[in-house]
Design a protein around this motif. Structure first.
Motif, PDB file in Angstrom:
ATOM      1  N   GLU A  44       0.686  -1.035   0.085  1.00 50.23           N
ATOM      2  CA  GLU A  44       0.172  -0.079  -0.014  1.00 50.23           C
ATOM      3  C   GLU A  44       0.916   1.141   0.094  1.00 50.23           C
ATOM      4  N   ALA A  45       2.289   1.094   0.260  1.00 52.68           N
ATOM      5  CA  ALA A  45       3.082   2.231   0.011  1.00 52.68           C
ATOM      6  C   ALA A  45       3.662   2.480  -1.226  1.00 52.68           C
ATOM      7  N   LEU A  46       3.274   1.856  -2.146  1.00 49.63           N
ATOM      8  CA  LEU A  46       3.925   2.051  -3.440  1.00 49.63           C
ATOM      9  C   LEU A  46       2.785   2.449  -4.511  1.00 49.63           C
ATOM     10  N   ALA A  47       3.250   3.399  -5.231  1.00 48.89           N
ATOM     11  CA  ALA A  47       2.514   3.730  -6.333  1.00 48.89           C
ATOM     12  C   ALA A  47       2.574   3.115  -7.850  1.00 48.89           C
ATOM     13  N   ARG A  62      12.499  -0.633 -10.238  1.00 48.12           N
ATOM     14  CA  ARG A  62      12.436   0.156  -9.294  1.00 48.12           C
ATOM     15  C   ARG A  62      10.934   0.263  -8.923  1.00 48.12           C
ATOM     16  N   ALA A  63      10.754   0.370  -7.615  1.00 48.17           N
ATOM     17  CA  ALA A  63       9.408   0.536  -6.960  1.00 48.17           C
ATOM     18  C   ALA A  63       9.377   2.248  -6.571  1.00 48.17           C
ATOM     19  N   GLU A  64       8.278   2.771  -7.009  1.00 51.23           N
ATOM     20  CA  GLU A  64       7.797   4.229  -6.687  1.00 51.23           C
ATOM     21  C   GLU A  64       6.946   4.095  -5.467  1.00 51.23           C
ATOM     22  N   PRO A  65       7.679   4.690  -4.417  1.00 49.64           N
ATOM     23  CA  PRO A  65       6.836   5.114  -3.142  1.00 49.64           C
ATOM     24  C   PRO A  65       5.869   5.932  -3.309  1.00 49.64           C
ATOM     25  N   ARG A  66       4.808   5.923  -2.595  1.00 49.34           N
ATOM     26  CA  ARG A  66       3.666   6.772  -2.668  1.00 49.34           C
ATOM     27  C   ARG A  66       4.216   8.122  -1.922  1.00 49.34           C
ATOM     28  N   PRO A  67       3.802   9.448  -2.320  1.00 46.74           N
ATOM     29  CA  PRO A  67       3.892  10.469  -1.671  1.00 46.74           C
ATOM     30  C   PRO A  67       3.535  10.352  -0.160  1.00 46.74           C
TER      31      PRO A  67
END
Length: 282
Positions: A44-47, A62-67
């Motif tokens: 749930e922390a990933l966008a 690469r995993a993109e974290p949510r702001p």
């Protein structure tokens, strides 16, 4: 999923609700990765997830974290060099097909992509400390303490004396990378003043320098403080207006920058870029 994908400097273990990232220890592994050890990143922390070509026969997952999901990335504010990005996994190019499989699997499990209301990735645990150019910073989980160095601290900081800041009174943290000119860590009050003093004159700041406040020490420190501030309900980091500088001050800083350039401590590109930045403040 439960599978492990190992790359250079790190391995990702895929679980049903998270990705466990374990960083290697070794002389070639970025010191920030070694300091982090391992991190559990909830899905749930990933966008999003990307897979792109890398350098010299590699691919990069690469995993993109949510702001707002990760205090470390919030504190870094885009200042980390590519090689120190904890969300990048570099793999040999021959493993591209396997990496694409895991990327697709992850994408299928992701949901919301907007800013989170709370941190979802755990911050580094206190106690933490590091040595800055003008003092020592320590954090015990409830308060930040600055103890000034007689060789580096300005007269303004000496007059103010050693400082202790309760997390409950803070509104956030501002971290300027020690790999940039004039790096510092500044503690932001809940109700910031209209004009913030320069970091070397501000008792709520410690300044970095060559060998002082390295990324792998000062950034986890900033992230831990930031997470503690958010936990106590003080909200997100409070922006501080840029300090107003008079021409004499800017001229002095350009002179100092020139000395660093002559000594080979600042590259031609860094000198030109920072000089233009300072002149733009006139």
């Amino acid at each position: 999923m439960g599978d492990v994908l190992a790359g250079f400097h790190a391995a990702w273990e895929f679980e049903s609700d998270s990705v466990l990232i374990r960083y290697e220890r070794g002389i070639r592994t970025p010191k920030l990765f070694q300091a982090l050890g391992e991190r559990r990143v909830p899905l749930e922390a990933l966008a999003g997830v990307t897979l792109t070509p890398g350098r010299r026969g590699t691919v990069v997952l690469r995993a993109e974290p949510r702001p707002g999901a990760d205090p470390l990335m919030e504190a870094a504010a885009g200042q980390l060099k590519e090689g120190c990005d904890p969300y990048r996994l570099v793999l040999p190019a021959e493993r591209e097909t396997l990496a694409e499989y895991y990327a697709d699997e992850l994408r299928g499990l992701l949901g919301e992509t907007g800013r989170t209301e709370r941190y979802l990735v755990a911050a580094p645990e206190a106690p933490l400390h590091f040595k800055a150019y003008d003092g020592k910073a320590s954090f015990d989980g409830t308060a930040v303490t600055f103890r000034w160095s007689w060789t580096g601290a300005s007269s303004a900081k000496w007059k103010a004396g050693d400082q202790s800041f309760a997390v409950a009174g803070l509104g956030g943290v501002e971290w300027r990378s020690p790999e940039a000119f004039e790096g510092y860590l500044r503690l932001l009050p809940r109700d910031p003043a209209e004009i913030a003093p320069q970091a070397d004159q501000d008792p709520a700041s410690v300044v970095f320098g060559l060998g002082y406040g390295p990324v792998h020490e000062s950034l986890p420190f900033a992230a831990a403080v930031l997470a503690a501030v958010r936990t106590q309900g003080a909200g997100t980091p409070v922006p501080v207006p840029a300090p107003r500088r008079d021409p004499a001050d800017i001229a002095e800083r350009i002179r100092h920058l020139g000395e660093l350039h002559q000594q080979g401590l600042v590259t031609d590109e860094e000198f030109s870029s920072k000089k233009a930045e300072l002149l733009a403040e006139l």
